[in-house]
Design a protein around this motif. Structure first.
Motif, PDB file in Angstrom:
ATOM      1  N   LEU A  36       0.764  -1.058  -0.178  1.00  0.00           N
ATOM      2  CA  LEU A  36      -0.081   0.067   0.040  1.00  0.00           C
ATOM      3  C   LEU A  36       0.947   1.166   0.087  1.00  0.00           C
ATOM      4  O   LEU A  36       0.587   2.342  -0.715  1.00  0.00           O
ATOM      5  CB  LEU A  36      -0.696   0.063   1.195  1.00  0.00           C
ATOM      6  CG  LEU A  36      -2.133  -0.861   0.990  1.00  0.00           C
ATOM      7  CD1 LEU A  36      -2.795  -0.952   2.471  1.00  0.00           C
ATOM      8  CD2 LEU A  36      -3.107  -0.607   0.090  1.00  0.00           C
ATOM      9  N   LEU A  37       2.019   1.037   1.025  1.00  0.00           N
ATOM     10  CA  LEU A  37       2.652   2.590   0.879  1.00  0.00           C
ATOM     11  C   LEU A  37       3.397   2.648  -0.209  1.00  0.00           C
ATOM     12  O   LEU A  37       3.899   3.771  -0.623  1.00  0.00           O
ATOM     13  CB  LEU A  37       3.678   2.278   2.063  1.00  0.00           C
ATOM     14  CG  LEU A  37       2.749   2.354   3.446  1.00  0.00           C
ATOM     15  CD1 LEU A  37       3.971   2.342   4.461  1.00  0.00           C
ATOM     16  CD2 LEU A  37       2.150   3.914   3.676  1.00  0.00           C
ATOM     17  N   ILE A  68      -0.957   3.860  -2.625  1.00  0.00           N
ATOM     18  CA  ILE A  68      -1.191   5.400  -2.141  1.00  0.00           C
ATOM     19  C   ILE A  68      -0.323   6.198  -3.269  1.00  0.00           C
ATOM     20  O   ILE A  68      -1.027   7.211  -3.437  1.00  0.00           O
ATOM     21  CB  ILE A  68      -0.626   5.485  -0.774  1.00  0.00           C
ATOM     22  CG1 ILE A  68      -1.570   4.791   0.143  1.00  0.00           C
ATOM     23  CG2 ILE A  68      -0.639   6.853  -0.169  1.00  0.00           C
ATOM     24  CD1 ILE A  68      -1.000   4.743   1.672  1.00  0.00           C
ATOM     25  N   PRO A  69       0.847   6.277  -3.562  1.00  0.00           N
ATOM     26  CA  PRO A  69       1.166   7.036  -4.725  1.00  0.00           C
ATOM     27  C   PRO A  69       0.292   7.108  -5.791  1.00  0.00           C
ATOM     28  O   PRO A  69       0.394   7.981  -6.570  1.00  0.00           O
ATOM     29  CB  PRO A  69       2.656   6.529  -4.780  1.00  0.00           C
ATOM     30  CG  PRO A  69       2.949   5.808  -3.674  1.00  0.00           C
ATOM     31  CD  PRO A  69       1.910   5.242  -3.200  1.00  0.00           C
ATOM     32  N   TYR A  70      -0.197   5.819  -6.267  1.00  0.00           N
ATOM     33  CA  TYR A  70      -1.058   6.071  -7.677  1.00  0.00           C
ATOM     34  C   TYR A  70      -2.278   6.639  -7.219  1.00  0.00           C
ATOM     35  O   TYR A  70      -2.700   7.537  -8.237  1.00  0.00           O
ATOM     36  CB  TYR A  70      -1.209   4.348  -7.922  1.00  0.00           C
ATOM     37  CG  TYR A  70      -2.085   4.227  -9.189  1.00  0.00           C
ATOM     38  CD1 TYR A  70      -1.806   4.210 -10.636  1.00  0.00           C
ATOM     39  CD2 TYR A  70      -3.469   4.102  -9.008  1.00  0.00           C
ATOM     40  CE1 TYR A  70      -2.536   4.088 -11.557  1.00  0.00           C
ATOM     41  CE2 TYR A  70      -4.341   3.849 -10.178  1.00  0.00           C
ATOM     42  CZ  TYR A  70      -3.716   3.985 -11.337  1.00  0.00           C
ATOM     43  OH  TYR A  70      -4.734   3.750 -12.308  1.00  0.00           O
ATOM     44  N   SER A  99      -4.993  11.873  -8.509  1.00  0.00           N
ATOM     45  CA  SER A  99      -5.928  12.834  -8.005  1.00  0.00           C
ATOM     46  C   SER A  99      -5.309  14.081  -8.390  1.00  0.00           C
ATOM     47  O   SER A  99      -5.934  15.102  -8.927  1.00  0.00           O
ATOM     48  CB  SER A  99      -6.189  12.933  -6.707  1.00  0.00           C
ATOM     49  OG  SER A  99      -4.650  12.953  -5.873  1.00  0.00           O
ATOM     50  N   LEU A 100      -3.954  14.243  -8.495  1.00  0.00           N
ATOM     51  CA  LEU A 100      -3.317  15.274  -9.061  1.00  0.00           C
ATOM     52  C   LEU A 100      -3.595  15.839 -10.473  1.00  0.00           C
ATOM     53  O   LEU A 100      -3.571  16.697 -10.917  1.00  0.00           O
ATOM     54  CB  LEU A 100      -1.694  15.338  -8.616  1.00  0.00           C
ATOM     55  CG  LEU A 100      -1.388  15.466  -6.973  1.00  0.00           C
ATOM     56  CD1 LEU A 100      -0.098  15.133  -7.217  1.00  0.00           C
ATOM     57  CD2 LEU A 100      -1.641  16.887  -6.727  1.00  0.00           C
TER      58      LEU A 100
END
Length: 57
Positions: free
Chosen positions: A27-28, A32-34, A39-40
Protein backbone atom coordinates in the motif's frame (compact mmCIF):
# COMPACT_ATOMS: atom_id res chain seq x y z
CA UNK A 1 7.76 -26.63 24.95
CA UNK A 2 4.64 -26.10 22.78
CA UNK A 3 1.62 -28.30 22.50
CA UNK A 4 0.22 -28.85 19.03
CA UNK A 5 -2.67 -26.34 19.34
CA UNK A 6 -0.28 -23.70 20.67
CA UNK A 7 2.02 -24.38 17.73
CA UNK A 8 -0.86 -23.90 15.26
CA UNK A 9 -1.88 -20.67 16.98
CA UNK A 10 1.67 -19.39 16.80
CA UNK A 11 1.87 -20.23 13.08
CA UNK A 12 -1.46 -18.49 12.47
CA UNK A 13 -0.19 -15.42 14.33
CA UNK A 14 3.02 -15.33 12.28
CA UNK A 15 1.06 -15.77 9.05
CA UNK A 16 -1.31 -12.90 9.83
CA UNK A 17 1.57 -10.69 10.95
CA UNK A 18 3.51 -11.40 7.74
CA UNK A 19 0.48 -10.80 5.51
CA UNK A 20 -0.17 -7.49 7.27
CA UNK A 21 3.46 -6.44 6.89
CA UNK A 22 3.56 -7.10 3.15
CA UNK A 23 0.14 -5.49 2.67
CA UNK A 24 1.39 -2.30 4.31
CA UNK A 25 4.54 -2.33 2.16
CA UNK A 26 2.41 -2.78 -0.97
CA UNK A 27 0.00 0.00 0.00
CA UNK A 28 2.73 2.47 0.90
CA UNK A 29 4.83 1.87 -2.22
CA UNK A 30 2.23 1.39 -4.95
CA UNK A 31 -1.40 2.09 -4.10
CA UNK A 32 -1.13 5.38 -2.20
CA UNK A 33 1.29 7.07 -4.66
CA UNK A 34 -0.91 5.91 -7.56
CA UNK A 35 -3.98 7.36 -5.83
CA UNK A 36 -2.28 10.69 -5.07
CA UNK A 37 -0.82 10.95 -8.58
CA UNK A 38 -4.18 10.27 -10.19
CA UNK A 39 -5.93 12.88 -8.08
CA UNK A 40 -3.26 15.47 -8.96
CA UNK A 41 -3.64 14.75 -12.68
CA UNK A 42 -7.41 15.09 -12.43
CA UNK A 43 -7.06 18.39 -10.55
CA UNK A 44 -4.69 19.75 -13.21
CA UNK A 45 -7.19 18.81 -15.93
CA UNK A 46 -9.94 20.65 -14.05
CA UNK A 47 -7.75 23.73 -13.70
CA UNK A 48 -6.97 23.71 -17.44
CA UNK A 49 -10.67 23.44 -18.27
CA UNK A 50 -11.44 26.38 -15.97
CA UNK A 51 -8.79 28.49 -17.72
CA UNK A 52 -10.21 27.58 -21.14
CA UNK A 53 -13.72 28.50 -19.99
CA UNK A 54 -12.50 31.87 -18.73
CA UNK A 55 -10.76 32.60 -22.04
CA UNK A 56 -13.90 31.83 -24.02
CA UNK A 57 -16.09 33.96 -21.77
Amino acid sequence: MFEFDQYLGFLAFLTILTIGFWLMIFLLTFVIPYWIGGSLIERLKEMREEKKAKRKA
